[in-house]
Write a protein that holds these residues in place. Structure first.
Motif, short mmCIF file in Angstrom:
data_model
loop_
_atom_site.label_atom_id
_atom_site.label_comp_id
_atom_site.label_asym_id
_atom_site.label_seq_id
_atom_site.Cartn_x
_atom_site.Cartn_y
_atom_site.Cartn_z
N ASP A 1 39.15 15.38 25.06
CA ASP A 1 39.35 15.64 23.61
C ASP A 1 38.85 16.77 23.31
OD1 ASP A 1 40.26 15.01 21.06
OD2 ASP A 1 38.30 13.98 20.71
N ASN A 2 39.33 18.13 23.70
CA ASN A 2 38.93 19.43 23.64
C ASN A 2 40.23 20.29 23.34
OD1 ASN A 2 35.85 19.95 23.11
ND2 ASN A 2 36.08 18.57 24.95
N ARG A 3 40.23 21.62 23.49
CA ARG A 3 41.32 22.20 23.17
C ARG A 3 41.33 23.31 24.52
NH1 ARG A 3 39.15 24.37 17.22
NH2 ARG A 3 39.11 22.35 16.23
N VAL A 4 41.29 22.82 25.59
CA VAL A 4 41.05 23.51 26.87
C VAL A 4 42.85 23.73 27.21
CG1 VAL A 4 40.45 23.76 29.17
CG2 VAL A 4 38.85 22.68 27.79
N GLN A 5 43.08 25.18 27.53
CA GLN A 5 44.27 25.43 27.92
C GLN A 5 44.49 25.82 29.42
OE1 GLN A 5 46.33 28.02 25.26
NE2 GLN A 5 45.72 27.17 23.47
N HIS A 6 43.24 26.14 29.74
CA HIS A 6 42.96 26.69 31.31
C HIS A 6 41.89 26.47 31.97
CE1 HIS A 6 43.57 29.78 34.46
NE2 HIS A 6 42.49 30.32 34.12
N LEU A 7 41.86 26.19 33.14
CA LEU A 7 40.79 25.87 33.88
C LEU A 7 40.52 27.03 35.09
CD1 LEU A 7 40.96 22.10 34.42
CD2 LEU A 7 39.22 23.18 33.01
N PRO A 8 39.30 27.37 35.17
CA PRO A 8 39.06 28.51 36.29
C PRO A 8 39.40 28.12 37.58
CG PRO A 8 37.00 27.75 35.49
CD PRO A 8 38.06 26.99 34.67
N ASP A 9 39.89 29.19 38.37
CA ASP A 9 40.23 28.73 39.83
C ASP A 9 38.91 28.35 40.44
OD1 ASP A 9 42.85 28.96 40.02
OD2 ASP A 9 42.76 31.23 40.45
N GLU A 10 37.85 28.99 40.05
CA GLU A 10 36.45 28.58 40.67
C GLU A 10 36.05 27.13 40.71
OE1 GLU A 10 36.53 32.93 39.88
OE2 GLU A 10 37.15 31.14 38.64
N LEU A 11 36.95 26.29 39.72
CA LEU A 11 36.70 25.03 39.89
C LEU A 11 36.51 24.50 41.53
CD1 LEU A 11 35.67 22.56 38.27
CD2 LEU A 11 38.17 22.08 37.73
N GLY A 12 37.64 24.81 42.21
CA GLY A 12 37.50 24.65 43.62
C GLY A 12 36.33 24.92 44.50
N ASN A 13 35.39 25.77 43.94
CA ASN A 13 34.16 25.75 44.75
C ASN A 13 33.35 24.53 44.55
OD1 ASN A 13 34.97 28.36 45.24
ND2 ASN A 13 34.05 29.19 43.58
N CYS A 14 33.65 23.66 43.72
CA CYS A 14 32.77 22.62 43.49
C CYS A 14 33.02 21.43 44.56
CB CYS A 14 32.89 21.92 41.93
SG CYS A 14 32.65 23.23 40.52
N SER A 15 32.49 21.88 45.60
CA SER A 15 32.95 20.62 46.67
C SER A 15 32.39 19.32 46.43
CB SER A 15 32.43 21.41 48.16
OG SER A 15 31.00 21.43 48.08
N ARG A 16 31.72 19.06 45.70
CA ARG A 16 30.98 17.75 45.40
C ARG A 16 31.58 17.06 44.41
NH1 ARG A 16 26.00 17.14 43.84
NH2 ARG A 16 25.12 15.45 45.41
N LEU A 17 32.71 17.90 43.77
CA LEU A 17 33.17 17.20 42.57
C LEU A 17 34.08 15.58 42.71
CD1 LEU A 17 33.52 17.79 39.32
CD2 LEU A 17 35.82 18.63 40.25
N GLN A 18 33.51 14.76 42.13
CA GLN A 18 34.03 13.37 42.11
C GLN A 18 34.88 12.98 41.18
OE1 GLN A 18 30.00 11.86 43.93
NE2 GLN A 18 31.51 10.31 44.37
N LYS A 19 34.57 13.40 39.90
CA LYS A 19 35.00 12.74 38.78
C LYS A 19 35.19 13.91 37.75
CE LYS A 19 34.04 8.54 36.52
NZ LYS A 19 33.35 7.22 36.28
N LEU A 20 36.56 13.92 37.44
CA LEU A 20 36.92 15.07 36.51
C LEU A 20 37.73 14.54 35.27
CD1 LEU A 20 37.21 17.91 35.81
CD2 LEU A 20 39.17 18.21 37.41
#
Length: 432
Positions: A113-132
């Motif tokens: 519930d925000n206004r995000v139009q773009h996410l950074p490619d660097e999100l791919g560096n978050c190797s522990r990410l389980q929940k988005l």
């Protein structure tokens, strides 16, 4: 909830969690006196637009909630916090997510519930990410490098602007819970499913029976019917999973099945009325199978410490859940939230699958649809694993062995090699 006075007097020394909602426009300096103990900081419901540049002085901070604040971007300083693994900015005004704001240890990111139009490619560096959690933004694409997040298990991307799902997404080895309703790629199917609403004048509301993240359940009467009913009234226009009208459309499209809660229809909406659904009222002997995931368990449900199942009961629960899921898939619905906390179970093991908040429409006959069904198979395999963990080893060991083999066939890392639910139901029927 803690108070500023408590904080300033030093009454909170040594606490591990601080909940502070006091119309704050900046973080009080006294919070840093808690640096040697503070692990959870909840600043939701303030007037914050920034965080201090030296936030990393809170060197034990693992979890940060900043929901319902007028932030317009996720603060860069979060990327400097050495232990931070859960970040929540729900219902803010977030437009920007700088690459520098992503903590190295990130496991759980909430931008609902925000206004995000773009996410950074660097999100791919978050190797522990389980929940988005991304429902209710303005995204048209996901960063391709999210494909590097091989531990991602739960993704909410409903109510955005996606014209299609990226193919690489459906190959992620651990993805189990996916919601994408309320996007252009499925909008027409949702509209067609809604049908004619039930007039509010035909419904009388009674006592509150329970509530969840998205709505409140009331006892209800329906004019001309003697059957006990219940009404779910949604709390707002956006849930963590998506839009109320998407949930209502999926419930109506689901039709009737012995392991689903029967839905009579959506409720007519007048200005000022919350959206609602009229459902059959479930007998009080049915109880939720488990509690939802905790902050520490992240994606896995929480069971009572002493909770145990006989193999017979575990098998009946698994049968019921798989039959319901197979029925939904046949009607072009991905449930998106196959969890024990969404199963109501009676003392004999008969179960009812509920909560369609994350449900999405899909074409079950397409190649894409086949992969979506196999993603849901992994969620079922996780449920099966949890049931088996709570069975005595000497209770029907041969049946348990067959169930473990089935569980492995549902959860393999190669999505194409998993079973679909017609095969899962056949395998369960063969276990004696």
């Amino acid at each position: 909830m803690h108070t500023l006075d408590q904080l300033r007097r030093g009454d909170l020394a040594g606490i591990t969690r601080l909940d502070l909602s006091a119309n704050l426009t900046e973080l009080p300096e006294e919070v840093f006196a808690l640096a040697d103990s503070l692990e959870v900081l909840n600043l939701s419901g303030n007037q914050l637009t920034r965080l201090p540049a030296d936030l990393s002085r809170l060197h034990k901070l693992r979890i940060l909630f900043c929901s319902n604040n007028p932030f317009t971007e996720v603060p860069d300083v979060l990327g400097d916090c050495p232990q931070l693994e859960m970040v929540g900015f729900k219902s803010c005004r977030i437009e920007q997510v700088p690459a520098a704001s992503l903590p190295q240890r990130l496991r759980w990111l909430i931008l609902t519930d925000n206004r995000v139009q773009h996410l950074p490619d660097e999100l791919g560096n978050c190797s522990r990410l389980q929940k988005l959690m991304l429902a209710g933004n303005q995204l048209t694409a996901l960063p391709h490098r999210l494909a590097d997040c091989q531990n991602l298990e739960l993704l909410r991307m409903a109510a955005n602007r996606f014209e299609a799902l990226p193919e690489w997404l459906l190959e992620l080895p651990r993805l189990s819970w996916l919601a994408f309703a309320g996007n252009p790629c499925v909008d027409s199917r949702e509209t067609a499913a809604l049908g004619t609403a039930i007039a509010r004048a035909e419904i009388t509301l009674g006592e509150v029976l329970g509530q969840g993240a998205s709505g409140i359940i009331h006892a209800a009467g329906w004019r001309g019917s003697d059957q006990p009913m219940a009404a779910k009234l949604f709390k707002g226009q956006m849930t963590s999973d998506g839009l109320p009208h998407s949930e209502m459309a999926a419930c109506l499209q689901a039709g009737e099945h012995g392991n689903l809660i029967r839905v009579a229809g959506s409720l007519e909406t007048q200005p000022g009325d919350p959206p609602g659904l009229l459902l059959e009222r479930i007998d009080a002997s049915y109880q939720t199978l488990a509690g939802p995931p905790s902050l520490s368990s992240c994606t896995r449900d929480c069971y009572a410490e002493d909770q145990r199942f006989t193999v017979a009961n575990a098998l009946r629960i698994a049968h019921g859940a798989a039959a319901a899921i197979g029925h939904l898939h046949g009607r072009g619905i991905l449930h998106g939230d196959i969890y024990a906390h969404n199963l109501l179970v009676d003392p004999h093991g008969h179960c009812l699958l509920g909560d369609f908040g994350a449900a999405s429409f899909f074409d079950p006959h397409s190649q894409l649809g086949q992969r979506l069904q196999r993603i849901e198979a992994r969620a079922f395999g996780n449920l099966l694993e949890e049931l088996l963990q709570r069975c005595a080893p000497d209770d029907r060991p041969q049946a348990q062995g067959m169930l473990r083999q089935l569980q492995a066939q549902c959860t393999g890392d190669v999505v194409a090699q998993r079973l679909v639910f017609s095969e899962i139901n056949d395998a369960l029927a063969a276990i004696r």
